[in-house]
Scaffold this motif. Sequence first.
Motif, mmCIF file in Angstrom:
data_model
loop_
_atom_site.group_PDB
_atom_site.id
_atom_site.type_symbol
_atom_site.label_atom_id
_atom_site.label_comp_id
_atom_site.label_asym_id
_atom_site.label_seq_id
_atom_site.Cartn_x
_atom_site.Cartn_y
_atom_site.Cartn_z
ATOM 1 N N GLU A 58 39.249 32.646 33.956
ATOM 2 C CA GLU A 58 38.726 31.709 34.965
ATOM 3 C C GLU A 58 37.310 32.041 35.385
ATOM 4 O OE1 GLU A 58 41.024 30.172 38.183
ATOM 5 O OE2 GLU A 58 42.932 30.780 37.274
ATOM 6 N N VAL A 59 36.977 33.325 35.529
ATOM 7 C CA VAL A 59 35.624 33.683 35.990
ATOM 8 C C VAL A 59 34.663 33.934 34.840
ATOM 9 C CG1 VAL A 59 36.488 34.624 38.155
ATOM 10 C CG2 VAL A 59 36.107 36.175 36.224
ATOM 11 N N GLY A 60 35.181 33.942 33.600
ATOM 12 C CA GLY A 60 34.317 34.104 32.433
ATOM 13 C C GLY A 60 33.821 35.515 32.208
ATOM 14 N N GLU A 61 34.573 36.495 32.715
ATOM 15 C CA GLU A 61 34.131 37.885 32.579
ATOM 16 C C GLU A 61 35.332 38.817 32.726
ATOM 17 O OE1 GLU A 61 31.851 40.742 35.656
ATOM 18 O OE2 GLU A 61 30.576 39.124 34.889
ATOM 19 N N TYR A 62 35.472 39.769 31.793
ATOM 20 C CA TYR A 62 36.541 40.767 31.895
ATOM 21 C C TYR A 62 36.029 41.933 32.747
ATOM 22 C CZ TYR A 62 40.726 43.301 30.406
ATOM 23 O OH TYR A 62 41.934 43.955 30.377
ATOM 24 N N PRO A 63 36.872 42.519 33.587
ATOM 25 C CA PRO A 63 36.381 43.586 34.468
ATOM 26 C C PRO A 63 35.989 44.838 33.702
ATOM 27 C CG PRO A 63 38.774 43.415 34.600
ATOM 28 C CD PRO A 63 38.305 42.228 33.811
ATOM 29 N N LYS A 64 35.023 45.568 34.261
ATOM 30 C CA LYS A 64 34.614 46.863 33.700
ATOM 31 C C LYS A 64 35.451 47.999 34.273
ATOM 32 C CE LYS A 64 31.040 45.022 31.541
ATOM 33 N NZ LYS A 64 31.269 43.605 31.911
ATOM 34 N N ILE A 65 36.017 47.783 35.470
ATOM 35 C CA ILE A 65 36.855 48.745 36.170
ATOM 36 C C ILE A 65 37.649 47.962 37.211
ATOM 37 C CG2 ILE A 65 35.011 49.287 37.814
ATOM 38 C CD1 ILE A 65 36.109 52.160 37.959
ATOM 39 N N VAL A 66 38.847 48.418 37.551
ATOM 40 C CA VAL A 66 39.671 47.718 38.548
ATOM 41 C C VAL A 66 40.226 48.736 39.543
ATOM 42 C CG1 VAL A 66 41.726 46.296 38.949
ATOM 43 C CG2 VAL A 66 40.328 45.898 36.929
ATOM 44 N N GLY A 67 40.203 48.361 40.830
ATOM 45 C CA GLY A 67 40.843 49.150 41.865
ATOM 46 C C GLY A 67 42.243 48.629 42.135
ATOM 47 N N SER A 100 45.073 52.636 29.703
ATOM 48 C CA SER A 100 45.358 52.430 28.279
ATOM 49 C C SER A 100 45.644 50.964 27.988
ATOM 50 C CB SER A 100 46.550 53.297 27.878
ATOM 51 O OG SER A 100 46.922 53.052 26.548
ATOM 52 N N LEU A 101 46.440 50.331 28.854
ATOM 53 C CA LEU A 101 46.821 48.932 28.647
ATOM 54 C C LEU A 101 45.632 47.990 28.778
ATOM 55 C CD1 LEU A 101 49.143 46.798 28.369
ATOM 56 C CD2 LEU A 101 49.258 46.828 30.875
ATOM 57 N N LEU A 102 44.789 48.241 29.776
ATOM 58 C CA LEU A 102 43.686 47.328 30.077
ATOM 59 C C LEU A 102 42.418 47.664 29.300
ATOM 60 C CD1 LEU A 102 44.157 47.161 33.969
ATOM 61 C CD2 LEU A 102 44.979 45.520 32.265
ATOM 62 N N GLY A 103 42.324 48.903 28.817
ATOM 63 C CA GLY A 103 41.143 49.312 28.074
ATOM 64 C C GLY A 103 39.937 49.588 28.945
#
Length: 304
Positions: A58-67, A100-103
């Motif tokens: 939806e936002v056109g961007e995969y996260p670089k890191i997630v909290g 590992s799952l999200l990379g």
Amino acid sequence: MSKYYWGIDLGGTKIECAVMQYTDDHCVLRKRLPTEGEGGYQHVLGQIKKLIDSCAEEVGEYPKIVGFGTPGTLDPATGTMKNCNSTHLNGQPLDQDLASLLGIPVRLANDANCFALAEATLGVVQDIKPDAEVVFGIIMGTGVGSGIVVNGKVLNGCHGIAGEWGHNVLEADGTPCYCGKNGCVETVLSGKGLERYYRENSGNPAVSRSFPEIVALASQGEELARQTIDRMHQQFGRAVATIINVLDPDVIVVGGGVGNIESLYTEGREAILPHLFNPVLNTVLAKPALGDSAGVFGAAMLVK
């Protein structure tokens, strides 16, 4: 350079994602999926991946890191989760499995810490005392949780349990707590603890009153309800004074259903003074400003 920072609130019934804009902390997307914890640990991981993939599209961007805000704590000694009421998480290396799952890298904090961080950096503290150095966040609802923020950063502690105010003993001969001790703050000041006190002192084990009902009865002058609320004020004062004597926070933000009771900020505040190692009380007691947004916004702030 990424335009957004991301947070996930991993709850018992729902997983919520917030995508926030770096420039102004505006939330551009919030989306939820059911946790479906009954499906087990691997299924919940799959739900998280599904939610992040959907939001990224939806936002056109995969996260670089997630909290991530979690319903428990990552034990620094073992690298696995502990104290989770979502029991499928206990004993699992959640941060490693998510990375590992999200990379991508992930950062985890207890949901009460996320609440405190959000209110300190985006919420009520910015409105009333933006230069606050130490903020203590309390969630008084079905249970009792809390977190500590110092200079805009969550304090995790040596054992990963910094801020676990709810599991300090308040009544040595009190009600057994699920943690194994008796009379913890949670057994006394949670909504369930207050309901239990009313029921046990009614003389009729069949009597059942919800906490909002007890508050309403107290306002109408019903004696046992008033006794229940008065006891809440006094025990709140004792328990909070200990926090102030140790941490001396600038602001204490009180969330959760019990935290909505107006008299906590007057009579409950007065009840702190007799136990305080100071002749005056300058710490501000405040209601939260972010509502149910605090957890997921705080999770996102872990990575900003």
